[in-house]
Design a protein around this motif. Sequence first.
Motif, PDB file in Angstrom:
ATOM      1  N   MET A 167     -27.167  39.324  54.198  1.00 59.12           N
ATOM      2  CA  MET A 167     -27.792  40.614  54.096  1.00 59.12           C
ATOM      3  C   MET A 167     -28.862  40.745  55.190  1.00 59.12           C
ATOM      4  SD  MET A 167     -30.265  42.080  51.141  1.00 59.12           S
ATOM      5  CE  MET A 167     -29.279  43.179  50.179  1.00 59.12           C
ATOM      6  N   LEU A 168     -28.838  41.854  55.910  1.00 57.16           N
ATOM      7  CA  LEU A 168     -29.777  42.115  56.993  1.00 57.16           C
ATOM      8  C   LEU A 168     -31.178  42.348  56.433  1.00 57.16           C
ATOM      9  CD1 LEU A 168     -29.528  42.340  60.053  1.00 57.16           C
ATOM     10  CD2 LEU A 168     -29.340  44.803  59.790  1.00 57.16           C
ATOM     11  N   ARG A 169     -32.157  41.659  57.040  1.00 48.50           N
ATOM     12  CA  ARG A 169     -33.558  41.812  56.635  1.00 48.50           C
ATOM     13  C   ARG A 169     -34.418  42.036  57.865  1.00 48.50           C
ATOM     14  NH1 ARG A 169     -35.608  36.885  53.640  1.00 48.50           N
ATOM     15  NH2 ARG A 169     -34.901  35.960  55.548  1.00 48.50           N
ATOM     16  N   GLN A 170     -35.634  42.539  57.631  1.00 51.47           N
ATOM     17  CA  GLN A 170     -36.588  42.752  58.709  1.00 51.47           C
ATOM     18  C   GLN A 170     -37.951  42.237  58.276  1.00 51.47           C
ATOM     19  OE1 GLN A 170     -36.519  46.564  60.873  1.00 51.47           O
ATOM     20  NE2 GLN A 170     -35.215  47.285  59.207  1.00 51.47           N
ATOM     21  N   SER A 171     -38.726  41.830  59.255  1.00 50.61           N
ATOM     22  CA  SER A 171     -40.115  41.459  59.016  1.00 50.61           C
ATOM     23  C   SER A 171     -40.934  41.969  60.187  1.00 50.61           C
ATOM     24  CB  SER A 171     -40.243  39.940  58.883  1.00 50.61           C
ATOM     25  OG  SER A 171     -41.535  39.592  58.442  1.00 50.61           O
ATOM     26  N   VAL A 172     -42.091  42.528  59.873  1.00 50.98           N
ATOM     27  CA  VAL A 172     -42.975  43.098  60.895  1.00 50.98           C
ATOM     28  C   VAL A 172     -44.391  42.605  60.629  1.00 50.98           C
ATOM     29  CG1 VAL A 172     -43.915  45.224  61.877  1.00 50.98           C
ATOM     30  CG2 VAL A 172     -41.548  45.172  61.095  1.00 50.98           C
ATOM     31  N   ALA A 173     -45.105  42.286  61.690  1.00 50.13           N
ATOM     32  CA  ALA A 173     -46.494  41.844  61.566  1.00 50.13           C
ATOM     33  C   ALA A 173     -47.198  42.049  62.898  1.00 50.13           C
ATOM     34  CB  ALA A 173     -46.557  40.381  61.138  1.00 50.13           C
ATOM     35  N   GLU A 174     -48.418  41.568  62.949  1.00 51.19           N
ATOM     36  CA  GLU A 174     -49.201  41.611  64.174  1.00 51.19           C
ATOM     37  C   GLU A 174     -49.846  40.243  64.346  1.00 51.19           C
ATOM     38  OE1 GLU A 174     -51.211  45.450  65.554  1.00 51.19           O
ATOM     39  OE2 GLU A 174     -52.840  44.235  64.715  1.00 51.19           O
ATOM     40  N   ILE A 175     -49.790  39.721  65.561  1.00 51.15           N
ATOM     41  CA  ILE A 175     -50.425  38.443  65.878  1.00 51.15           C
ATOM     42  C   ILE A 175     -51.608  38.739  66.790  1.00 51.15           C
ATOM     43  CG2 ILE A 175     -50.148  36.252  67.110  1.00 51.15           C
ATOM     44  CD1 ILE A 175     -47.213  36.261  66.187  1.00 51.15           C
ATOM     45  N   LEU A 176     -52.759  38.201  66.451  1.00 44.75           N
ATOM     46  CA  LEU A 176     -53.972  38.390  67.233  1.00 44.75           C
ATOM     47  C   LEU A 176     -54.157  37.199  68.172  1.00 44.75           C
ATOM     48  CD1 LEU A 176     -56.519  40.155  67.641  1.00 44.75           C
ATOM     49  CD2 LEU A 176     -57.622  38.692  65.948  1.00 44.75           C
ATOM     50  N   VAL A 177     -54.372  37.493  69.442  1.00 47.86           N
ATOM     51  CA  VAL A 177     -54.621  36.447  70.435  1.00 47.86           C
ATOM     52  C   VAL A 177     -55.967  36.741  71.081  1.00 47.86           C
ATOM     53  CG1 VAL A 177     -53.836  35.342  72.568  1.00 47.86           C
ATOM     54  CG2 VAL A 177     -52.157  36.155  70.898  1.00 47.86           C
ATOM     55  N   ILE A 206     -36.045  34.252  58.021  1.00 47.14           N
ATOM     56  CA  ILE A 206     -34.857  34.803  58.685  1.00 47.14           C
ATOM     57  C   ILE A 206     -34.285  33.729  59.596  1.00 47.14           C
ATOM     58  CG2 ILE A 206     -33.997  36.568  60.287  1.00 47.14           C
ATOM     59  CD1 ILE A 206     -36.160  38.464  59.117  1.00 47.14           C
ATOM     60  N   ASP A 207     -33.014  33.424  59.423  1.00 48.60           N
ATOM     61  CA  ASP A 207     -32.363  32.335  60.147  1.00 48.60           C
ATOM     62  C   ASP A 207     -31.823  32.768  61.509  1.00 48.60           C
ATOM     63  OD1 ASP A 207     -31.250  29.525  60.051  1.00 48.60           O
ATOM     64  OD2 ASP A 207     -29.420  30.694  60.408  1.00 48.60           O
ATOM     65  N   THR A 208     -31.174  33.919  61.563  1.00 50.39           N
ATOM     66  CA  THR A 208     -30.515  34.393  62.778  1.00 50.39           C
ATOM     67  C   THR A 208     -30.867  35.854  62.999  1.00 50.39           C
ATOM     68  OG1 THR A 208     -28.666  32.906  62.326  1.00 50.39           O
ATOM     69  CG2 THR A 208     -28.284  34.665  63.930  1.00 50.39           C
TER      70      THR A 208
END
Length: 139
Positions: free
Chosen positions: A1-11, A34-36
């Motif tokens: 099943m297709l999944r999504q993840s969204v975030a923000e990384i601070l540098v 998420i594997d692939t």
Amino acid sequence: MLRQSVAEILVTTPGQGLHSCTDAVARWVAGTGIDTGLLTLLLRHTSASLLVQENAAPAAARDLERYFAKIAPESRSYEHDDEGPDDMPAHLRAALTAMSLSIPVAGGRMMLGTWQGIYLFEHRRAAHRRRIAVHLIGE
């Protein structure tokens, strides 16, 4: 099943130069489960950029930094200098590089080559807190 993840990384950068963010991105990818899939990174600024670059020889980073200092030098001759003499050169350097990257993911890991790392290329002299939007879609 297709999944999504969204975030923000601070540098946080101490100033000009190439700053590795490979480990932070790798940790985030691993944490999504998420594997692939396909990872997209977008730097949410106009005076820095993102690069996939050599991660083993520090001389490569120094040469890259010197090259960009030559082709987009600091100067008072630019019309756009609202934030000082490094303002417009930072925008020029960013325009010549990339604000976004797409990297395949397999086995829960980015498919970077052995000698590749992800770098935030800070083009301003002052320290900055840079935000990278990260999006991974896959299964």
